[in-house]
Design a protein around this motif. Structure first.
Motif, PDB file in Angstrom:
ATOM      1  N   ASN A  11       0.852  -1.182   0.000  1.00 47.81           N
ATOM      2  CA  ASN A  11       0.000   0.000   0.000  1.00 47.81           C
ATOM      3  C   ASN A  11       0.892   1.237   0.000  1.00 47.81           C
ATOM      4  O   ASN A  11       2.062   1.154  -0.403  1.00 47.81           O
ATOM      5  N   LYS A  12       0.366   2.344   0.448  1.00 49.95           N
ATOM      6  CA  LYS A  12       1.145   3.595   0.496  1.00 49.95           C
ATOM      7  C   LYS A  12       1.084   4.202   1.892  1.00 49.95           C
ATOM      8  O   LYS A  12       1.073   5.407   2.063  1.00 49.95           O
ATOM      9  N   ILE A  13       1.069   3.342   2.894  1.00 40.35           N
ATOM     10  CA  ILE A  13       0.938   3.793   4.284  1.00 40.35           C
ATOM     11  C   ILE A  13       2.245   4.423   4.753  1.00 40.35           C
ATOM     12  O   ILE A  13       3.317   3.818   4.634  1.00 40.35           O
ATOM     13  N   SER A  14       2.143   5.628   5.281  1.00 39.33           N
ATOM     14  CA  SER A  14       3.346   6.360   5.703  1.00 39.33           C
ATOM     15  C   SER A  14       3.504   6.423   7.214  1.00 39.33           C
ATOM     16  O   SER A  14       4.576   6.775   7.709  1.00 39.33           O
ATOM     17  N   SER A  15       2.445   6.116   7.951  1.00 36.08           N
ATOM     18  CA  SER A  15       2.555   6.134   9.407  1.00 36.08           C
ATOM     19  C   SER A  15       1.541   5.161  10.012  1.00 36.08           C
ATOM     20  O   SER A  15       0.535   4.831   9.380  1.00 36.08           O
ATOM     21  N   ILE A  16       1.816   4.733  11.235  1.00 32.39           N
ATOM     22  CA  ILE A  16       0.954   3.782  11.945  1.00 32.39           C
ATOM     23  C   ILE A  16       0.125   4.559  12.965  1.00 32.39           C
ATOM     24  O   ILE A  16       0.671   5.248  13.826  1.00 32.39           O
ATOM     25  N   SER A  17      -1.198   4.422  12.864  1.00 27.75           N
ATOM     26  CA  SER A  17      -2.092   5.145  13.774  1.00 27.75           C
ATOM     27  C   SER A  17      -2.354   4.328  15.040  1.00 27.75           C
ATOM     28  O   SER A  17      -2.029   3.141  15.116  1.00 27.75           O
ATOM     29  N   SER A  18      -2.979   4.971  16.004  1.00 27.08           N
ATOM     30  CA  SER A  18      -3.192   4.328  17.300  1.00 27.08           C
ATOM     31  C   SER A  18      -4.153   3.143  17.203  1.00 27.08           C
ATOM     32  O   SER A  18      -4.106   2.236  18.029  1.00 27.08           O
ATOM     33  N   GLU A  19      -5.034   3.136  16.170  1.00 30.80           N
ATOM     34  CA  GLU A  19      -5.995   2.027  16.041  1.00 30.80           C
ATOM     35  C   GLU A  19      -5.280   0.673  16.003  1.00 30.80           C
ATOM     36  O   GLU A  19      -5.707  -0.289  16.634  1.00 30.80           O
ATOM     37  N   LEU A  20      -4.192   0.606  15.253  1.00 28.96           N
ATOM     38  CA  LEU A  20      -3.482  -0.662  15.114  1.00 28.96           C
ATOM     39  C   LEU A  20      -2.920  -1.127  16.459  1.00 28.96           C
ATOM     40  O   LEU A  20      -2.869  -2.323  16.744  1.00 28.96           O
ATOM     41  N   CYS A  21      -2.518  -0.171  17.295  1.00 34.26           N
ATOM     42  CA  CYS A  21      -1.889  -0.508  18.571  1.00 34.26           C
ATOM     43  C   CYS A  21      -2.881  -1.076  19.580  1.00 34.26           C
ATOM     44  O   CYS A  21      -2.485  -1.563  20.646  1.00 34.26           O
ATOM     45  N   LEU A  22      -4.167  -1.032  19.255  1.00 34.31           N
ATOM     46  CA  LEU A  22      -5.193  -1.565  20.153  1.00 34.31           C
ATOM     47  C   LEU A  22      -5.508  -3.025  19.869  1.00 34.31           C
ATOM     48  O   LEU A  22      -6.280  -3.646  20.600  1.00 34.31           O
ATOM     49  N   LEU A  23      -4.927  -3.562  18.809  1.00 38.91           N
ATOM     50  CA  LEU A  23      -5.193  -4.970  18.432  1.00 38.91           C
ATOM     51  C   LEU A  23      -4.280  -5.877  19.248  1.00 38.91           C
ATOM     52  O   LEU A  23      -3.315  -6.453  18.744  1.00 38.91           O
ATOM     53  N   GLN A  24      -4.603  -6.037  20.518  1.00 39.07           N
ATOM     54  CA  GLN A  24      -3.666  -6.664  21.439  1.00 39.07           C
ATOM     55  C   GLN A  24      -3.564  -8.178  21.291  1.00 39.07           C
ATOM     56  O   GLN A  24      -2.734  -8.809  21.927  1.00 39.07           O
ATOM     57  N   LYS A  25      -4.409  -8.789  20.452  1.00 38.42           N
ATOM     58  CA  LYS A  25      -4.277 -10.213  20.178  1.00 38.42           C
ATOM     59  C   LYS A  25      -3.440 -10.481  18.923  1.00 38.42           C
ATOM     60  O   LYS A  25      -3.277 -11.627  18.508  1.00 38.42           O
ATOM     61  N   LEU A  26      -2.929  -9.419  18.333  1.00 35.21           N
ATOM     62  CA  LEU A  26      -2.193  -9.527  17.071  1.00 35.21           C
ATOM     63  C   LEU A  26      -0.930 -10.377  17.248  1.00 35.21           C
ATOM     64  O   LEU A  26      -0.122 -10.133  18.143  1.00 35.21           O
ATOM     65  N   THR A  27      -0.761 -11.371  16.367  1.00 33.49           N
ATOM     66  CA  THR A  27       0.454 -12.192  16.370  1.00 33.49           C
ATOM     67  C   THR A  27       1.273 -12.000  15.088  1.00 33.49           C
ATOM     68  O   THR A  27       2.489 -12.131  15.104  1.00 33.49           O
ATOM     69  N   HIS A  28       0.594 -11.692  13.966  1.00 30.16           N
ATOM     70  CA  HIS A  28       1.270 -11.497  12.674  1.00 30.16           C
ATOM     71  C   HIS A  28       0.877 -10.138  12.102  1.00 30.16           C
ATOM     72  O   HIS A  28      -0.316  -9.833  12.008  1.00 30.16           O
ATOM     73  N   LEU A  29       1.885  -9.374  11.682  1.00 26.55           N
ATOM     74  CA  LEU A  29       1.623  -8.065  11.091  1.00 26.55           C
ATOM     75  C   LEU A  29       2.499  -7.898   9.855  1.00 26.55           C
ATOM     76  O   LEU A  29       3.730  -7.949   9.941  1.00 26.55           O
ATOM     77  N   ASP A  30       1.860  -7.735   8.702  1.00 27.49           N
ATOM     78  CA  ASP A  30       2.577  -7.595   7.432  1.00 27.49           C
ATOM     79  C   ASP A  30       2.386  -6.175   6.904  1.00 27.49           C
ATOM     80  O   ASP A  30       1.294  -5.783   6.499  1.00 27.49           O
ATOM     81  N   LEU A  31       3.479  -5.390   6.921  1.00 30.50           N
ATOM     82  CA  LEU A  31       3.449  -3.993   6.463  1.00 30.50           C
ATOM     83  C   LEU A  31       4.480  -3.766   5.359  1.00 30.50           C
ATOM     84  O   LEU A  31       4.883  -2.629   5.118  1.00 30.50           O
ATOM     85  N   ARG A  32       4.894  -4.825   4.686  1.00 28.29           N
ATOM     86  CA  ARG A  32       5.941  -4.672   3.677  1.00 28.29           C
ATOM     87  C   ARG A  32       5.447  -3.811   2.502  1.00 28.29           C
ATOM     88  O   ARG A  32       4.260  -3.685   2.239  1.00 28.29           O
ATOM     89  N   ASN A  33       6.404  -3.259   1.769  1.00 29.87           N
ATOM     90  CA  ASN A  33       6.127  -2.470   0.563  1.00 29.87           C
ATOM     91  C   ASN A  33       5.149  -1.332   0.835  1.00 29.87           C
ATOM     92  O   ASN A  33       4.117  -1.189   0.179  1.00 29.87           O
ATOM     93  N   ASN A  34       5.485  -0.521   1.853  1.00 29.40           N
ATOM     94  CA  ASN A  34       4.789   0.738   2.103  1.00 29.40           C
ATOM     95  C   ASN A  34       5.824   1.853   2.105  1.00 29.40           C
ATOM     96  O   ASN A  34       6.912   1.678   1.530  1.00 29.40           O
ATOM     97  N   VAL A  35       5.536   2.970   2.729  1.00 28.79           N
ATOM     98  CA  VAL A  35       6.491   4.088   2.760  1.00 28.79           C
ATOM     99  C   VAL A  35       6.748   4.508   4.205  1.00 28.79           C
ATOM    100  O   VAL A  35       6.916   5.680   4.519  1.00 28.79           O
TER     101      VAL A  35
END
Length: 605
Positions: free
Chosen positions: A462-486
């Motif tokens: 995608n073209k994501i340039s920053s991580i917002s607080s919403e993502l930080c609330l997913l406290q059960k998260l085990t896998h996070l794929d953010l490759r090929n962004n900015v």
């Protein structure tokens, strides 16, 4: 023999000072080494800090030994006049900036090793070493090779990797005895057509240059078993290369190939490495020709489907399809009798749960075999779905939500995720979210609605340039794929993701290793390749005692801290493609355990 040597030495007194020129101060070479060399024919002066080669080394077979001039009595082992000519000379890992033309005084040399010095040129006198069989001038600063090298009739191994060569001598094909040629890690843009004459060549390494094409004449190398073209700019491979009947290993990784080459005559091909290209399709006919293949590595491409014909590769032991666009597999893959390793992570597989992938190859193959008899859809059919059509004309796969706990809206090139996608979830728990391959510039705010169940989120490409607080609330998260962004940074709030054990940040714009990663104790895998990271903190990394995989390939690391060797839990440490000088490529090639051991050996005591 002794008389001949004295004659060449001008009467036997050559060990004394030379009139008419000052004796230059030379680093001491122990007399014991020279005595041993006269007996064995081998002299190893590696790693002695030499800035030049002492003259008495070049004249070791001409001058009378010092001990003879002192009228010492000789035992049978020390009769220098009966001793052998020097055949092997190792001058590696010194500080030599040039080699003297006096190298011609050692005509019996069969091996000369001057790798890891500071040589900018080679003496033309090398051409007179007619017995030379191996020449290693790798890891220097050579910009050209002397034409005289082409006069070496017995040369079998020529190693010139890691220099600054922009071209090779046009007549290199005259080295008819050559069996091994390594010109990797230079700046070559073309290969001389005379290469076709190297009919005895067994191993050819062209990796890490600037080649845009391969000459079709390479097909004349009838003895070639290993060809490495990794990390060039190849868009195609000449069809004539398919006639290389002896070829066993072919490396085409990190190029710009859009399709897999055809190999109708390569009946002996055992390994094909074509990862990190732009291959979109596997041609069924091509696969049929590769009956001897044991290793097929196609990771990090754009492959969308795996044809049934892959099951014809009955000798296949390793199949790496990680990080492609594969949504389903032929179940008959489970019937490959020799398959010991199957990598599928990073694919949008619909019918295979991630927890199954993590159980290993044998469990996965067992699952695939169990599905062959089922009424499941074949690999070329759409699975039965119940879909609702949104105003945007997209489809939400309700079946995937309810059955697979998967919310998918990928490869739509959408600037935002439609509200109806989230509305379709209802009260169903969603474990996996795939919003990859869109045009998203931010984390979808409604992702937080899934925080009670989601554990796997893919937002790559995608073209994501920053991580917002919403993502930080997913406290059960085990896998996070953010490759090929900015992305250039991660927020400290991500420290709340205490269960996160895999994060993929490859192909972003990080210049600094994200410090928050040091504070995620469950991390097992950090993928941070193809960024601009300049340094790492080995002490904080050692605190991640579950970390097994650390991929830092193709960054800007100028040095690898020796303390990284203390991270003994690492099973896979990938450092290739960085500008550091040590560890050398030869150490990296030995694998993670060897690299960690090397780094520990360099920790100051």
């Amino acid at each position: 023999m002794a008389a001949a040597r004295r004659a060449r030495a001008g009467g036997g007194g050559g060990a004394g000072p030379r009139f008419g020129r000052e004796a230059e101060p030379a680093p001491a070479v122990p007399q014991g080494l020279l005595r041993l060399a006269r007996r064995s024919g081998q002299l190893n002066l590696a790693g002695r800090g030499l800035t030049h080669v002492p003259e008495h080394v070049w004249r070791i077979n001409l001058d009378t030994p010092e001990e003879a001039q002192q009228n010492l009595s000789f035992g049978a082992a020390d009769r220098w006049w009966e001793q052998t000519d020097l055949t092997k000379l190792i001058l590696a890992s010194n500080k030599l900036q040039s080699l003297s033309e006096d190298v011609q005084l050692l005509p019996a040399l069969t091996m000369l090793d001057v790798h890891d010095n500071q040589l900018t040129s080679l003496p033309s006198a090398l051409g007179q070493l007619e017995n030379l069989q191996k020449l290693d001038v790798s890891h220097n600063q050579l910009r050209s090779l002397p034409e005289e090298l082409l006069q070496l009739p017995r040369l079998r191994s020529l190693l010139v990797q890691h220099n600054q060569l922009s071209q090779l001598p046009e007549g290199l094909g005259q080295l008819l005895s050559l069996e091994e040629l390594d010109v990797s890690n230079n700046q070559l843009t073309a290969i001389p057509s005379s290469f076709a004459l190297l009919v005895n060549l067994v191993r050819l390494n062209l990796a890490c240059n600037q080649l845009r094409e391969l000459p079709a004449d390479l097909s004349a190398m009838k003895s070639l078993r290993q060809l490495d073209c990794t990390k060039n700019y190849l868009e195609t491979v000449p069809p004539k290369l398919a006639t290389m009947a002896s070829l066993e290993q072919l490396y085409l990784r990190k190029n710009k190939l859009r399709s897999l080459p055809e190999f109708p005559s390569c009946k002996l091909l055992k390994e094909l490495h074509a990862g990190e290209n732009q291959i979109e399709m596997l041609n069924a006919e091509n696969l049929k020709q590769l009956s001897s293949l044991c290793v097929l590595e196609l990771r990090d491409n754009k492959i969308k489907a795996v044809p049934e014909e892959i099951t014809l590769l009955q000798k296949l032991e390793r199949l790496d399809l990680a990080n492609n666009d594969i949504s389903r597999l032929p179940y008959t893959l489970g019937n490959l009798p020799q398959l010991k390793f199957l990598a599928l992570e990073g694919n949008p597989l619909r019918a295979i749960r991630r927890d199954l992938l993590q159980k290993g190859t044998q469990e996965l193959l067992k699952y695939l075999r169990s599905k062959i008899q089922d009424d499941a859809p074949g690999p070329n059919e759409e699975p039965p779905v119940t879909a609702m059509t949104l105003p945007s004309q997209s489809k939400v796969n309700i079946h995937a939500i309810t059955t697979l706990k998967l919310l998918e809206y990928s490869d739509k090139q959408a600037a935002e995720i439609p509200e109806a996608v989230f509305d379709a979830v209802g009260s169903n728990p969603v474990a996996t979210v795939n919003f990859s391959k869109n045009q998203l510039k931010e984390i979808p705010p409604r992702l937080v609605e899934l925080k009670d169940s989601v554990c796997d989120v893919s937002l790559g490409f995608n073209k994501i340039s920053s991580i917002s607080s919403e993502l930080c609330l997913l406290q059960k998260l085990t896998h996070l794929d953010l490759r090929n962004n900015v992305l250039t940074a991660l927020p400290e709030e991500m420290e709340a993701l205490k269960r996160l054990h895999t994060i993929n940040l490859a192909f972003n714009r990080f210049k600094v290793f994200p410090s928050v990663l040091y504070h995620l104790p469950a991390l097992e895998t950090i993928l941070l390749s193809n960024n601009q990271v300049g340094s790492i903190d080995p002490v904080q990394l050692k605190g991640l005692d579950k970390l097994g995989t650390l991929d830092l390939q193709n960054n800007d690391l100028l040095q690898v801290p020796p303390e990284l060797g203390n991270c003994e839990n690492l099973r896979s440490l990938l450092l290739e493609g960085n500008p550091f000088r040590t560890p050398r490529a030869a150490v990296l090639a030995k694998g993670t355990a060897a690299v960690l051991e090397y780094l520990r050996s360099r920790i100051p005591s």
